[in-house]
Design an enzyme around this catalytic site. Structure first.
Site, PDB file in Angstrom:
ATOM      1  N   GLU A   1       0.797  -1.226   0.000  1.00 45.85           N
ATOM      2  CA  GLU A   1       0.000   0.000   0.000  1.00 45.85           C
ATOM      3  C   GLU A   1       0.832   1.279   0.000  1.00 45.85           C
ATOM      4  O   GLU A   1       0.377   2.332  -0.443  1.00 45.85           O
ATOM      5  CB  GLU A   1      -0.918  -0.036   1.230  1.00 45.85           C
ATOM      6  CG  GLU A   1      -2.004   0.992   1.273  1.00 45.85           C
ATOM      7  CD  GLU A   1      -2.910   0.787   2.483  1.00 45.85           C
ATOM      8  OE1 GLU A   1      -3.424   1.789   2.995  1.00 45.85           O
ATOM      9  OE2 GLU A   1      -3.088  -0.373   2.919  1.00 45.85           O
ATOM     10  N   SER A   2       2.045   1.192   0.502  1.00 50.71           N
ATOM     11  CA  SER A   2       2.893   2.380   0.595  1.00 50.71           C
ATOM     12  C   SER A   2       3.462   2.819  -0.747  1.00 50.71           C
ATOM     13  O   SER A   2       4.132   3.845  -0.832  1.00 50.71           O
ATOM     14  CB  SER A   2       4.044   2.117   1.572  1.00 50.71           C
ATOM     15  OG  SER A   2       4.707   0.901   1.247  1.00 50.71           O
TER      16      SER A   2
END
Length: 256
Positions: free
Chosen positions: A51-52
């Site tokens: 997700e980062s």
């Protein structure tokens, strides 16, 4: 007495479900362990995305969070979080979303928000993160969690991430682009959605697990497949690679 734990069984079982060349959006925890085990064994060309904004990451140890430096340091490329969600995820470029959950219902809807009333909950859970977007936009979704009457609930207090909503063609009617959950992997076995009703059906039991155990650990009248399978036990190689990965992770997080 088996020579592996229930957590090892479910992690290895989940890792086998990843296919060669897939682009996989990975959650932290057991999804991360299973996805990286797959990368180190049967699907070395799988592309792991967190997700980062890390794409094609190949961490040597399991990350503590999506912000773990291991993910950026070993990635093919790092993009901004808005680009990750708007282009890669919402643009339909992710083959598989891999999620954990606190609770799940018979139509594979996930709760990671609250237990009890939203404004006065009994338990405040970690929250949604990117899971609603993952469950909505990925072409397929895998869900991994331990099976008990606390986690397999007839009716969720809160739906954080949609599975098949009320079942049937509810996803299509709402216009959700992804196909929805492909399977739910637990410490007891594997559940898959019925092709028509989308209700979860137990299709495989892990070695040594009985139907009585499964039914006693489910908060609804669980459907059982007519031809119930037995999940193949972990191989020596799978156990060796997973245990080595967990040992490296433990040592790294202790600063050794």
């Amino acid at each position: 007495m088996s020579d592996y734990t229930s957590t090892e069984m479910m992690t290895i079982c989940a890792s086998r479900m990843l296919r060669a060349g897939q682009v996989c959006f990975v959650g932290i925890g057991m999804p991360s362990a299973a996805a990286n085990l797959a990368r180190l064994t049967n699907t070395p060309d799988i592309v792991l995305i967190y997700e980062s904004g890390t794409i094609g990451t190949k961490p040597d140890v399991l990350p503590l969070s999506i912000g773990d430096g291991q993910l950026a340091n070993t990635a093919d490329v790092v993009v901004s979080v808005p680009e990750m969600f708007r282009y890669w995820l919402q643009g339909g470029h992710i083959d598989l979303g891999f999620l954990g959950a606190a609770q799940i219902d018979k139509f594979a809807n996930i709760n990671t928000t609250v237990v009890g009333d939203y404004h006065n909950p009994k338990v405040r859970l970690p929250g949604a993160g990117g899971a609603p977007e993952i469950s909505t936009n990925c072409k397929e979704v895998l869900i991994i969690l331990k099976q008990s009457t606390r986690s397999f609930i007839e009716k969720l207090d809160f739906i954080t991430s949609p599975g098949y909503l009320d079942g049937g063609d509810a996803r299509e009617k709402l216009g959700l682009p992804g196909q929805g959950p492909k399977a739910v992997i637990t410490d007891l076995g594997i559940l898959e959605p019925d092709p028509v009703t989308k209700e979860l059906v137990m299709t495989s039991l892990h070695p040594g697990i009985t139907l009585e155990q499964v039914k006693e650990s489910t908060g609804w009248d669980l459907r059982i497949a007519p031809e119930l399978k037995v999940t193949p036990a972990p191989s020596a190689e799978e156990l060796e690679v997973l245990r080595d990965l967990n040992l490296r992770t433990e040592r790294a997080h202790k600063g050794e």
